[in-house]
Design a protein around this motif. Structure first.
Motif: not given
Length: 277
Positions: A86-104
Motif C-alpha cells: 500500500f503506497p504511503l500516500e494512499y494509506l494516509q489519505r484513506i486513514t484521514e492522515e492518521q497512519y504513521l502520524k498517530k498509529f502503526l
C-alpha cells in the motif's frame, strides 16, 4: 539494503501480486520502501526478518511491515504467498492522515483474525481476474481488511523510535551502497565507520538498532547473494566463488553459507544442479 520503488498494479491503487517460491533457498536481501507491505502465506512457509526480529509464517498466516522498515525474506519451505503493498500516500489519505502520524500496524496480531483471513483468501482468489465486477469486490475487501486492522491491530506511533529514525534512511542508503560497492574487499566495520565519520562502537550499535541486523550480517548477506548467483550460473570452484565475493577463507564461506542455508556450498550446488537437470 536498497530502496524499492513500488508501482501500483493495473486497475488497483496499490501493488498486489502472488509468488511461488521455486526453491527452499529463495532469499530476498534487505530492502525498504515507503509502502506498507502485507504478506499472506497461502501455503508453505515464509521467513521474514525486520526490526531485529525473525518471524516464521506458516500457511494461512500473515504479517504487516510498516512503511520505511528494512526487511528481508526467505522461503524455507516451498509455497505461495500473496503480497499487497500500500503506497504511503494512499494509506494516509484513506486513514484521514492518521497512519504513521498517530498509529502503526502491529506486525502480527495476538490471534490470527478469522475475518482478516476471509478477506485475504477472497483477495487471493480474485485479484487477478480481468472482470470489472471482481476488481470492485476486491477493492471493497481491501477496505474491509483495513477497517478490521485499524480496529484491532494498531498501536500508537507517538515518539516511536521508528518514526524518528526515518530521517536516517538517506544516510543509510549511502552507507549500504558503499558496502555493496566494496563487498568483495576485506571490508571492516572500523573502515566504514571512519569513512562516514562515526565512532566504530557507536556505528556498530546504531547500525544494528536501525537496520535490525548487524553490519557483518548485512555484509555477509550481500556476499552470499552474489556467491549464490555464481554457484548457479558459473563453473567456478567453491573456493574461487568464496574468495571472489569477499570471504577471507574457504572455511569462513562454508560456515556462513551453512548457517544461512542449512547445508554446505558443495551439497547445495549438487542439489541445485540435480534439480536443473
Amino acid at each position: 539494503m536498497k530502496y524499492e520503488k513500488i508501482s501500483p498494479t493495473d486497475n488497483y491503487p496499490y501493488k498486489i501480486f502472488s509468488f511461488h517460491s521455486k526453491s527452499s533457498d529463495r532469499l530476498i536481501p534487505p530492502h525498504w520502501h515507503e509502502s506498507l507491505e502485507l504478506l499472506f502465506c497461502f501455503s508453505g512457509e515464509l521467513e521474514v526478518i525486520f526490526a531485529g526480529q525473525t518471524y516464521h509464517l506458516k500457511a494461512q498466516e500473515f504479517i504487516i511491515i510498516n512503511s520505511n522498515h528494512v526487511h528481508s525474506t526467505r522461503s524455507p519451505v516451498l509455497g505461495e504467498c500473496l503480497v499487497i503493498q500500500f503506497p504511503l500516500e494512499y494509506l494516509q489519505r484513506i486513514t484521514e492522515e492518521q497512519y504513521l502520524k498517530k498509529f502503526l500496524f502491529k506486525a502480527i496480531p495476538d490471534q490470527q483474525n478469522s475475518e482478516v483471513l476471509a478477506c485475504l483468501l477472497y483477495i487471493y482468489r480474485n485479484f487477478s481476474s480481468e472482470e470489472l465486477v471482481n476488481h470492485l469486490y476486491v477493492k471493497a475487501k481491501i477496505y474491509e481488511l483495513l477497517a478490521i486492522l485499524c480496529e484491532s491491530n494498531t498501536f500508537s506511533s507517538t515518539d516511536m523510535y521508528e518514526i524518528k529514525s526515518f530521517k536516517y534512511l538517506d544516510k543509510m542508503k549511502v552507507v549500504n551502497q558503499y558496502i555493496q560497492d566494496h563487498y568483495t574487499q576485506n571490508l571492516m566495520i572500523e573502515e566504514v565507520a571512519k569513512i562516514f565519520n562515526y565512532n566504530p562502537s557507536y556505528f556498530s550499535r546504531f547500525y544494528k538498532k536501525f537496520m535490525g541486523i548487524t553490519f557483518t550480517e548485512y555484509l555477509n548477506s550481500i556476499r552470499l547473494d552474489a556467491a549464490y548467483k555464481e554457484m548457479r550460473d558459473t563453473d567456478k570452484t567453491i573456493l574461487e566463488i568464496g574468495l571472489n565475493n569477499g570471504f577471507a577463507t574457504n572455511k569462513t564461506f562454508y560456515n556462513v553459507f551453512r548457517n544461512k542455508f542449512g547445508m554446505s556450498p558443495q551439497k547445495f550446488r549438487k542439489q541445485f544442479l540435480k534439480k536443473s537437470n
